[in-house]
Motif scaffolding. Structure first.
Motif, mmCIF file in Angstrom:
data_model
loop_
_atom_site.group_PDB
_atom_site.id
_atom_site.type_symbol
_atom_site.label_atom_id
_atom_site.label_comp_id
_atom_site.label_asym_id
_atom_site.label_seq_id
_atom_site.Cartn_x
_atom_site.Cartn_y
_atom_site.Cartn_z
ATOM 1 N N ARG A 107 -26.753 11.652 7.250
ATOM 2 C CA ARG A 107 -25.545 10.841 7.048
ATOM 3 C C ARG A 107 -25.390 9.738 8.092
ATOM 4 N NH1 ARG A 107 -21.523 13.526 4.001
ATOM 5 N NH2 ARG A 107 -22.168 15.588 3.281
ATOM 6 N N THR A 108 -26.165 9.839 9.170
ATOM 7 C CA THR A 108 -25.964 8.996 10.361
ATOM 8 C C THR A 108 -24.497 9.018 10.780
ATOM 9 O OG1 THR A 108 -25.667 6.950 9.059
ATOM 10 C CG2 THR A 108 -27.912 7.494 9.793
ATOM 11 N N ASP A 109 -23.910 10.191 10.677
ATOM 12 C CA ASP A 109 -22.524 10.421 11.080
ATOM 13 C C ASP A 109 -22.548 11.420 12.230
ATOM 14 O OD1 ASP A 109 -19.903 11.125 11.449
ATOM 15 O OD2 ASP A 109 -19.506 11.689 9.365
ATOM 16 N N PHE A 110 -22.319 10.937 13.445
ATOM 17 C CA PHE A 110 -22.439 11.776 14.619
ATOM 18 C C PHE A 110 -21.089 12.247 15.145
ATOM 19 C CE2 PHE A 110 -26.085 8.896 14.441
ATOM 20 C CZ PHE A 110 -27.100 9.840 14.359
ATOM 21 N N ILE A 111 -20.061 12.126 14.324
ATOM 22 C CA ILE A 111 -18.715 12.543 14.711
ATOM 23 C C ILE A 111 -18.323 13.855 14.045
ATOM 24 C CG2 ILE A 111 -16.273 11.908 14.750
ATOM 25 C CD1 ILE A 111 -18.013 10.208 16.564
ATOM 26 N N VAL A 112 -18.439 13.916 12.736
ATOM 27 C CA VAL A 112 -17.996 15.092 11.974
ATOM 28 C C VAL A 112 -19.210 15.822 11.409
ATOM 29 C CG1 VAL A 112 -16.585 15.926 10.066
ATOM 30 C CG2 VAL A 112 -15.841 13.922 11.377
ATOM 31 N N PRO A 113 -19.469 17.058 11.837
ATOM 32 C CA PRO A 113 -20.607 17.816 11.311
ATOM 33 C C PRO A 113 -20.328 18.360 9.897
ATOM 34 C CG PRO A 113 -19.884 18.632 13.471
ATOM 35 C CD PRO A 113 -18.809 17.754 12.944
ATOM 36 N N TYR A 114 -21.387 18.488 9.130
ATOM 37 C CA TYR A 114 -21.319 19.088 7.801
ATOM 38 C C TYR A 114 -22.384 20.169 7.698
ATOM 39 C CZ TYR A 114 -18.494 15.186 5.984
ATOM 40 O OH TYR A 114 -17.500 14.270 5.746
ATOM 41 N N PHE A 115 -22.094 21.175 6.871
ATOM 42 C CA PHE A 115 -23.102 22.156 6.488
ATOM 43 C C PHE A 115 -23.013 22.363 4.985
ATOM 44 C CE2 PHE A 115 -24.307 26.444 5.265
ATOM 45 C CZ PHE A 115 -25.602 26.493 5.751
ATOM 46 N N ASN A 116 -24.133 22.186 4.304
ATOM 47 C CA ASN A 116 -24.185 22.296 2.851
ATOM 48 C C ASN A 116 -23.140 21.391 2.191
ATOM 49 O OD1 ASN A 116 -25.456 23.384 0.540
ATOM 50 N ND2 ASN A 116 -23.773 24.833 0.243
ATOM 51 N N ASN A 117 -23.026 20.189 2.754
ATOM 52 C CA ASN A 117 -22.140 19.148 2.222
ATOM 53 C C ASN A 117 -20.656 19.483 2.380
ATOM 54 O OD1 ASN A 117 -22.130 16.534 1.125
ATOM 55 N ND2 ASN A 117 -21.626 17.309 -0.914
ATOM 56 N N GLN A 118 -20.327 20.434 3.248
ATOM 57 C CA GLN A 118 -18.941 20.796 3.542
ATOM 58 C C GLN A 118 -18.704 20.645 5.041
ATOM 59 O OE1 GLN A 118 -16.718 21.695 1.059
ATOM 60 N NE2 GLN A 118 -18.402 21.315 -0.395
ATOM 61 N N PHE A 119 -17.463 20.303 5.403
ATOM 62 C CA PHE A 119 -17.134 20.192 6.823
ATOM 63 C C PHE A 119 -17.532 21.466 7.567
ATOM 64 C CE2 PHE A 119 -13.490 17.160 5.698
ATOM 65 C CZ PHE A 119 -14.223 16.048 6.094
ATOM 66 N N ARG A 120 -18.067 21.295 8.762
ATOM 67 C CA ARG A 120 -18.343 22.439 9.647
ATOM 68 C C ARG A 120 -17.586 22.211 10.947
ATOM 69 N NH1 ARG A 120 -21.137 26.769 11.458
ATOM 70 N NH2 ARG A 120 -22.196 26.657 13.471
#
Length: 476
Positions: free
Chosen positions: A42-55
């Protein structure tokens, strides 16, 4: 520098041994590894995701290091674990340096060796999780706090620049410890407060520069925290702190801890008993260490003891319990034991023997255990027939390892299905597959399409502590 290089390279090689042959262990390792992969995608280094859901379980520091490792080594088990080995080796270097300042180089060597070869350290030094980064920065905070307190008793002009350097280390370590695993990273503050309570020193607040230091620490955390809170409308704080800190403290999570008041009271000595296994083989010296400390201890002993008891005390009161939670205290225990090297007559043969045993486990036992990881084996066996556009689902076995190992070849995410949804899922057009317990196949699919490919793997679900037998049905 030669000693530092020898220690760094030796620790790195020791920690990395066998990390490529043992699959990631459910549930935490695949969660961290996959969240880092999705962060990179995602090149998103702020909000982590796991299996396309917020982690929201943990702050992002570990993911950042894993992303950097993926850029060098690719997305694989070794790369996911490599940052942990770096953190563990850095702890060894920190203890070597701190031990030299506590007394001499011998104490530094023994402190690094004792921590590295403790059983719980050995296990977590190879795990793709956040604990070693937490331990590293908590150790940095404790070391800097000790230096600042020690400087209070010294009145040499040459200490001014030295104190300034450790002032920065103290608060930067606290900030990064929080970014590794949350508020537990701030325990050095409590250790310093206790040390000051028992040994009042002049100009204590001025020396630590608490106001500007805490502002610096919070500013570093807020560089990530504020964007994360804004983008998730406060959910990161509500779940990350509310659930995974507060709720973990007062309730059992994922079955780890007490389920009643009486069980909670019965488990209060948990860490003071399990330390004899976790800190093995050096735990055989803990009774003698306690006896020695009761007879005589100086300011350094009291500081190290206070830091260790703070960690043990906090997690004793927390209702959710796991043996590795007290790892941040192990560097302090290592220094306490190392300071008594001569009186305890620590055998030089013991580190050699433990190193041989651990390396034998890493090189010979790990490859043998790989056959008991069903997600890994299903993904390996079906790999020639996996396609990037495939969809996949699972019922009754939805461990994170399925996501980590299958997303190595597939762009999509795992769909968690109910039994009544399985037939409709597999009837859709396009390539897809499903993973389910073998015992459920006949019930869910009375008439399996003969064109479907089938794979089977038996193994062990470590997170639930039971054997599993899985079948994968693949529709081209």
């Amino acid at each position: 520098m030669r000693n530092y290089i020898i220690l760094l390279v030796g620790c790195l090689l020791f920690h990395l041994a066998g990390t490529w042959s043992l699959p990631l262990i459910d549930r935490d390792e695949p969660r961290f590894a996959e969240a880092a992969r999705e962060m990179r995608e995602r090149t998103d280094f702020i909000v982590p995701y796991f299996n396309n859901q917020f982690r929201f379980d943990k702050p992002p520091l570990t993911y950042w290091f894993q992303v950097a490792s993926y850029c060098v080594f690719g997305e694989n088990d070794f790369a996911a674990r490599f940052p942990t080995a770096v953190a563990a080796a850095s702890i060894g270097l920190a203890l070597f340096s701190w031990g030299k300042r506590v007394r001499n180089e011998t104490v530094g060597w023994w402190a690094a060796i004792i921590f590295t070869l403790s059983l719980q350290s050995f296990i977590n030094e190879k795990a793709a999780v956040a604990d070693m980064w937490l331990v590293l920065f908590v150790t940095g905070g404790h070391w800097a706090g000790w230096e600042l307190l020690k400087a209070n008793t010294e009145h040499r002009t040459s200490n001014i620049e030295h104190r300034t350097w450790f002032w920065w280390i103290f608060y930067i370590s606290l900030a990064f410890a929080f970014l590794a695993k949350g508020p537990i990273g701030w325990t050095p503050l409590l250790t310093v407060a206790i040390a000051q309570r028992f040994h009042r020193q002049e100009h204590f607040a001025a020396r630590f520069k608490f106001v500007r230091g805490l502002l610096l620490m919070l500013a570093l955390v807020c560089l990530w925290g504020i964007p994360a809170l804004v983008r998730t409308h406060g959910e990161f704080f509500r779940v990350g702190i509310g659930k995974h800190v507060v709720e973990r403290s007062v309730a059992t999570m994922e079955g780890h801890g007490a389920s009643s008041v009486w069980m909670y009271l019965a488990l209060l000595p948990f860490y003071f008993l399990t330390v004899f296994a976790s800190f093995f083989p050096w735990s055989i010296k803990l009774p003698a260490l306690w006896k020695s400390l009761r007879a005589h201890r100086d300011g350094t002993d009291q500081f190290l003891l206070a830091g260790a008891l703070v960690v043990f005390g906090i997690f004793t009161l927390v209702q959710t319990k796991l043996p590795h939670y007290t790892l941040p205290a192990f560097p302090l225990l290592a220094l306490l034991v190392a300071r008594r090297f001569e009186s305890f007559r620590l055998s030089r043969a013991l580190p050699i023997a433990m190193t041989v045993v651990y390396l034998a486990i890493a090189f010979f036992l790990s490859p043998f255990l790989a056959r008991f990881f069903p997600s890994y084996n299903l993904a390996r066996d079906s790999r020639p027939n996996l396609k990037p556009e495939m969809e996949f689902g699972a019922i009754d076995f939805t461990e994170p390892s399925l996501v980590w190992y299958f997303r190595d070849k597939i762009r999509g995410f795992m769909t968690l299905l109910k039994r009544k949804e399985v037939a409709e899922f597999m009837s859709r057009s396009g390539s897809r597959f499903i993973v389910l317990p073998t015992a459920s196949v006949a019930e869910v699919f009375p008439n399996i399409d003969p064109s479907w490919r089938s794979y089977r793997a038996r193994g062990f679900n470590i997170s639930k502590g039971r054997r599993v037998d899985l079948t994968m049905l693949l529709k081209d």
